[in-house]
Design an enzyme around this catalytic site. Structure first.
Site, PDB file in Angstrom:
ATOM      1  N   ASN A   1      34.721  43.293  44.215  1.00  0.00           N
ATOM      2  CA  ASN A   1      33.733  43.826  45.154  1.00  0.00           C
ATOM      3  C   ASN A   1      34.403  44.083  46.503  1.00  0.00           C
ATOM      4  O   ASN A   1      35.596  43.851  46.662  1.00  0.00           O
ATOM      5  CB  ASN A   1      32.555  42.860  45.292  1.00  0.00           C
ATOM      6  CG  ASN A   1      33.031  41.488  45.706  1.00  0.00           C
ATOM      7  OD1 ASN A   1      33.601  41.308  46.768  1.00  0.00           O
ATOM      8  ND2 ASN A   1      32.825  40.496  44.831  1.00  0.00           N
TER       9      ASN A   1
ATOM     10  N   ASP B   1      30.072  38.290  39.649  1.00  0.00           N
ATOM     11  CA  ASP B   1      29.089  37.643  38.776  1.00  0.00           C
ATOM     12  C   ASP B   1      29.531  37.629  37.318  1.00  0.00           C
ATOM     13  O   ASP B   1      29.186  36.728  36.572  1.00  0.00           O
ATOM     14  CB  ASP B   1      27.742  38.367  38.904  1.00  0.00           C
ATOM     15  CG  ASP B   1      27.110  38.087  40.264  1.00  0.00           C
ATOM     16  OD1 ASP B   1      27.221  36.927  40.719  1.00  0.00           O
ATOM     17  OD2 ASP B   1      26.553  39.016  40.880  1.00  0.00           O
TER      18      ASP B   1
ATOM     19  N   LYS C   1      47.939  46.987  28.772  1.00  0.00           N
ATOM     20  CA  LYS C   1      47.065  47.963  29.414  1.00  0.00           C
ATOM     21  C   LYS C   1      46.240  48.715  28.363  1.00  0.00           C
ATOM     22  O   LYS C   1      46.804  49.206  27.370  1.00  0.00           O
ATOM     23  CB  LYS C   1      47.921  48.947  30.225  1.00  0.00           C
ATOM     24  CG  LYS C   1      47.099  49.927  30.999  1.00  0.00           C
ATOM     25  CD  LYS C   1      47.960  50.891  31.786  1.00  0.00           C
ATOM     26  CE  LYS C   1      47.083  51.975  32.386  1.00  0.00           C
ATOM     27  NZ  LYS C   1      47.854  53.058  32.964  1.00  0.00           N
TER      28      LYS C   1
HETATM   29  O1  C5P Z   1      23.739  34.504  43.639  1.00  0.00           O
HETATM   30  P1  C5P Z   1      24.514  35.065  44.786  1.00  0.00           P
HETATM   31  O2  C5P Z   1      25.853  35.614  44.390  1.00  0.00           O
HETATM   32  O3  C5P Z   1      23.779  36.032  45.646  1.00  0.00           O
HETATM   33  O4  C5P Z   1      24.742  33.799  45.727  1.00  0.00           O
HETATM   34  C1  C5P Z   1      25.549  33.829  46.822  1.00  0.00           C
HETATM   35  C2  C5P Z   1      26.076  32.441  47.123  1.00  0.00           C
HETATM   36  O5  C5P Z   1      26.483  31.775  45.946  1.00  0.00           O
HETATM   37  C3  C5P Z   1      27.309  32.473  47.990  1.00  0.00           C
HETATM   38  O6  C5P Z   1      27.343  31.282  48.738  1.00  0.00           O
HETATM   39  C4  C5P Z   1      28.425  32.538  46.950  1.00  0.00           C
HETATM   40  O7  C5P Z   1      29.656  32.078  47.501  1.00  0.00           O
HETATM   41  C5  C5P Z   1      27.884  31.623  45.888  1.00  0.00           C
HETATM   42  N1  C5P Z   1      28.307  31.959  44.506  1.00  0.00           N
HETATM   43  C6  C5P Z   1      29.130  31.103  43.801  1.00  0.00           C
HETATM   44  N2  C5P Z   1      29.489  31.395  42.523  1.00  0.00           N
HETATM   45  C7  C5P Z   1      29.024  32.491  41.903  1.00  0.00           C
HETATM   46  C8  C5P Z   1      28.176  33.366  42.585  1.00  0.00           C
HETATM   47  C9  C5P Z   1      27.849  33.081  43.895  1.00  0.00           C
HETATM   48  O8  C5P Z   1      29.565  30.096  44.375  1.00  0.00           O
HETATM   49  N3  C5P Z   1      29.386  32.734  40.666  1.00  0.00           N
END
Ligand code: C5P
Length: 399
Positions: free
Chosen positions: A211, A279, A289
């Site tokens: 991202n 995510d 590759k």
């Molecule tokens: O669910 P979302 O990504 O919006 O949540 C954001 C918060 O959760 C941030 O503090 C991010 O660092 C943390 N986070 C995490 N592990 C993930 C996704 C988000 O620690 N897999």
């Protein structure tokens, strides 16, 4: 932050350079902010600005001699060295740097520097050629290594007509540096772990999912926590940012690595999840590759990554405070509060992203939300917001 300086004891050393006239402005603003400013001048400094000017601005007679029986009878130089909470030499000439680096003590100012237990800050100012000299740079390296704090110099037009590095930092910047050096260190002795930046999830050896996170907010948090006295561990995904000084940085690439590094640093006093964790990750990254013709790239199977901050919040070695970030494109506060509860956090910082806001920018706008409600921390540079965030943390949920 001016209250920080009330009754604080500062020695302002002035050495002989044209920037000495700016030291008068600095003496005035430090005094105005409540500091007791004892000016100490070298003989050369007096050729640029008069002791009477400095005395009028600070309300204290200037000290300029090591062997002045009258002044020594009032407060001897060793006593004066112990009196100071901070010594700032502005301007510090090339000669001053050389004399300090060689440990000289043949005038009042160098003797005070030798005899003080207080931190010594230097604001070098000189012609750009003098600054660039190997001898000056060597002296600077020696002084830095010995713990002197150096401010500037800045680049720009010089009084001698040259252009380049050598201008003394502006009085306002030096005033801020003195304030921050003397500010109460509210996080002294606390350990704080911060995740920052994006994660990259390998598709094959050359491609990944990620991202736009730049890591700037998390790095600003690391600097602010360090300046408040905390021991900071920064677990960082790939970014272009340099490691902040006196911060332990652990570089990771994927969410899985970030989780492992985060768990390995438990417990700590606070965990701040500022990273934009991807995510999803490809179920099984290809070893070679993937070829467009031979592999169906539209069918890469994804699996959800572990939620790092939720795992930390539920851990039996849970830090005293677990604080997250929520970047939303709409209904930011409502979504933020939902995440606060779902992830078991003590607080969440909510910002609105999209349209160039937050990601990659130097500025941000944040709301702090906890069980007691939300407060607007305003819009500011990420560094300023980081300080506000810790002040809010200290006020609302002291560590
Ligand atoms: O669910 P979302 O990504 O919006 O949540 C954001 C918060 O959760 C941030 O503090 C991010 O660092 C943390 N986070 C995490 N592990 C993930 C996704 C988000 O620690 N897999």
């Amino acid at each position: 932050m001016a209250y920080v300086l009330s009754q604080r004891r500062v020695i302002l050393g002035i050495t002989g350079g044209i920037a000495a006239y700016k030291a008068a402005e600095l003496a005035r603003s430090l005094s105005k902010a409540g500091a007791q400013v004892q000016v100490v001048m070298t003989d050369a400094a007096k050729a640029f600005v008069t002791p009477l000017t400095l005395q009028a601005l600070t309300g204290m007679p200037v000290r300029d001699s090591l062997l002045d029986p009258e002044a020594e009878a009032g407060m001897g130089h060793i006593e004066l060295a112990r009196w100071a909470e901070l010594i700032l030499i502005a301007p510090a000439t090339a000669d001053c740097l050389a004399r300090l680096a060689s440990g000289r003590g043949d005038d009042l100012l160098t003797t005070l520097v030798l005899a003080t237990p207080a931190p010594v800050h230097l604001a070098p100012a000189m012609n750009q050629q003098m600054w660039a000299q190997a001898s000056t740079q060597d002296n600077l390296a020696t002084l830095t290594e010995r713990g002197f704090v150096i401010h500037g110099p800045e680049s720009g037009d010089q009084a001698c007509g040259d252009v380049g590095f050598g201008r003394m930092s502006e009085p306002e910047a030096l005033q801020r540096a003195v304030e921050s050096a003397l500010a109460p260190r509210a996080l002294e002795g606390k350990s704080i772990t911060i995740t920052a930046g994006p994660t990259q999830e390998a598709i094959d050896p050359v491609r990944y999912l990620s991202n736009h996170s730049s890591g700037k907010m998390g790095y600003a948090l690391a600097e602010a926590a360090r300046d408040l006295g905390a021991r900071v561990t920064l677990i960082s995904g790939p970014t272009a940012l340099p490691c902040p000084e006196r911060v332990q940085r652990i570089k990771v690439v994927s969410a899985q690595e970030m989780l492992e590094a985060s768990l390995a640093h438990l417990p700590s006093d606070a965990f701040i999840g500022c990273a934009a964790v991807a995510d999803y990750r490809p179920v099984s990254p290809a070893e070679q590759k993937l070829k467009k013709g031979q592999n169906d790239l539209s069918q890469i199977k994804l699996i959800q990554n572990p939620d790092i901050i939720a795992t930390i919040a539920q851990s039996d070695r849970r830090p005293k405070r677990v604080i997250g970030f929520a970047a939303e494109t709409q209904d930011a506060l409502a979504y933020g509060q939902k995440k606060l509860a779902e992830k078991g956090l003590d607080a969440i910082l909510v910002n609105t992203v999209g349209d160039g806001q937050a990601f990659g920018a130097d500025h941000n706008a944040l709301h702090w939300c906890d069980a007691a409600g939300c407060v607007d921390l305003g819009r500011a540079s990420k560094r300023v917001l980081a300080e506000t965030l810790f002040q809010t943390l200290i006020k609302r949920t002291p560590l």
